[in-house]
Write a protein that holds these residues in place. Structure first.
Motif, PDB file in Angstrom:
ATOM      1  N   THR A  24      26.576  36.531  53.903  1.00  9.21           N
ATOM      2  CA  THR A  24      27.581  36.841  52.885  1.00  9.21           C
ATOM      3  C   THR A  24      27.510  38.314  52.502  1.00  9.21           C
ATOM      4  O   THR A  24      28.545  38.990  52.388  1.00  9.21           O
ATOM      5  N   ARG A  25      26.312  38.821  52.331  1.00 10.17           N
ATOM      6  CA  ARG A  25      26.128  40.226  51.957  1.00 10.17           C
ATOM      7  C   ARG A  25      26.725  41.156  53.017  1.00 10.17           C
ATOM      8  O   ARG A  25      27.320  42.184  52.698  1.00 10.17           O
TER       9      ARG A  25
ATOM     10  N   LEU B  25      30.882  41.194  52.734  1.00 10.02           N
ATOM     11  CA  LEU B  25      31.562  41.370  51.453  1.00 10.02           C
ATOM     12  C   LEU B  25      32.912  42.052  51.650  1.00 10.02           C
ATOM     13  O   LEU B  25      33.020  43.040  52.369  1.00 10.02           O
TER      14      LEU B  25
ATOM     15  N   LEU C  94      36.747  41.684  46.645  1.00  5.97           N
ATOM     16  CA  LEU C  94      35.382  42.197  46.676  1.00  5.97           C
ATOM     17  C   LEU C  94      34.587  41.785  45.441  1.00  5.97           C
ATOM     18  O   LEU C  94      33.422  41.371  45.557  1.00  5.97           O
ATOM     19  N   ASP C  95      35.185  41.887  44.256  1.00  3.95           N
ATOM     20  CA  ASP C  95      34.457  41.515  43.040  1.00  3.95           C
ATOM     21  C   ASP C  95      34.066  40.040  43.055  1.00  3.95           C
ATOM     22  O   ASP C  95      32.944  39.677  42.685  1.00  3.95           O
TER      23      ASP C  95
ATOM     24  N   ASP D   2      33.707  38.178  45.738  1.00  3.64           N
ATOM     25  CA  ASP D   2      32.699  38.003  46.783  1.00  3.64           C
ATOM     26  C   ASP D   2      31.313  38.365  46.249  1.00  3.64           C
ATOM     27  O   ASP D   2      30.320  37.674  46.523  1.00  3.64           O
ATOM     28  N   ARG D   3      31.245  39.443  45.488  1.00  3.98           N
ATOM     29  CA  ARG D   3      29.960  39.855  44.908  1.00  3.98           C
ATOM     30  C   ARG D   3      29.455  38.824  43.900  1.00  3.98           C
ATOM     31  O   ARG D   3      28.250  38.567  43.808  1.00  3.98           O
ATOM     32  N   GLN D   4      30.385  38.229  43.154  1.00  2.00           N
ATOM     33  CA  GLN D   4      29.997  37.191  42.206  1.00  2.00           C
ATOM     34  C   GLN D   4      29.443  35.973  42.943  1.00  2.00           C
ATOM     35  O   GLN D   4      28.431  35.391  42.540  1.00  2.00           O
TER      36      GLN D   4
ATOM     37  N   LEU E  61      28.033  35.999  45.907  1.00  2.00           N
ATOM     38  CA  LEU E  61      26.732  36.414  46.436  1.00  2.00           C
ATOM     39  C   LEU E  61      25.658  36.334  45.359  1.00  2.00           C
ATOM     40  O   LEU E  61      24.560  35.803  45.593  1.00  2.00           O
ATOM     41  N   ASP E  62      25.969  36.834  44.170  1.00  5.42           N
ATOM     42  CA  ASP E  62      25.008  36.819  43.071  1.00  5.42           C
ATOM     43  C   ASP E  62      24.629  35.390  42.692  1.00  5.42           C
ATOM     44  O   ASP E  62      23.446  35.078  42.490  1.00  5.42           O
TER      45      ASP E  62
END
Length: 265
Positions: free
Chosen positions: A140-141, A144, A192-193, A195-197, A199-200
């Motif tokens: 996932t990282r 992104l 992107l935001d 996707d980062r959420q 991932l977190d």
């Protein structure tokens, strides 16, 4: 105007839900001045024109078929045919409402079933299982910003957690639920935001599972579930609390018992 003159349906630019698919299909019929007996594009072509998944398209087609506006026949000799020149607006509205309630039921089931599976996985996972979950997070990282790839790695993450629970019956139940989830996930905006959420949340979930921290895992799962729930609540014009608040009551109780503060879930 023939269907070959231009695309039958215009891409959906806002919400990617089945309601928008219904609106665009009717718009395409009226713009093309099609009549009862006319055939619509094939399912694969129509989904591509609308820019949505086939499961989401099928949700919309199911409503239009159940109200007697379209006939949908699967298979090589099948297709989508208009049955009436009259658009049954009231019946379509009722059909959409019923479908929305079914979506909420699926997301309720997700909270219960996926939550139970995750806690089972925390108890039974081996270090190799945790390493496999971590591998999906690394993928996932790496991807992104690529919504299609992130959705694939998200599915891999959930399959890895499911495999770690060591329960064939839970696995079978979750696979059935996942099939029902497929068109619902299409409403998820991505980007992107987001996707980062994702991932977190996946990283925090893995940390909590490895640590055997049930309280933190409960809170992380809520953060995970609410992402899609809020999208659906917004798409249906209703509040998250109205649709999902009662099911999250145990989380309210958990926060109260911990002396938690801040925004309520």
């Amino acid at each position: 105007m023939s269907l070959s003159d231009q695309s039958f349906a215009r891409p959906i630019q806002t919400t990617r839900t089945f309601e928008a698919a219904i609106e665009h299909i009717i718009e395409g019929i009226e713009r093309g001045r099609l009549r009862a007996g006319s055939a619509l594009p094939k399912e694969s072509e129509l989904a591509e024109q609308l820019g949505i998944s086939r499961p989401t398209l099928r949700q919309g087609l199911r409503v239009l078929q159940e109200v007697g506006y379209l006939q949908v026949k699967p298979g090589k000799g099948g297709g989508i045919t208009i049955l009436s020149d009259l658009v049954p607006t009231a019946e379509i509205s009722r059909g959409i409402a019923l479908e929305e309630e079914a979506i909420v039921e699926v997301l309720h089931a997700r909270r219960v079933l996926e939550g139970a599976i995750t806690f089972a996985a925390m108890q039974f996972a081996s270090e190799e299982d945790f390493d496999e979950i971590e591998h999906t997070i690394s993928l996932t990282r790496e991807h992104l910003g690529d919504r299609y790839a992130v959705m694939k790695t998200d599915a891999m993450f959930h399959r890895a957690v499911l495999g770690a629970c060591r329960n064939a019956l839970l696995s079978e139940s979750m696979r059935g639920l996942s099939r029902r989830m497929a068109p619902i996930r299409d409403s998820y905006r991505g980007g992107l935001d987001s996707d980062r959420q994702t991932l977190d949340i996946h990283a925090r979930q893995l940390d909590a599972m490895r640590a055997g921290d049930a309280v933190t895992l409960t809170l992380v799962l809520h953060d995970h579930f609410i992402m899609l729930e809020e999208e659906i609540a917004e798409a249906t014009g209703r509040s998250w609390d109205e649709l999902f608040g009662r099911l999250a009551q145990p989380l309210h109780d958990l926060l109260a018992n911990r002396g938690g503060s801040g925004d309520s879930p």
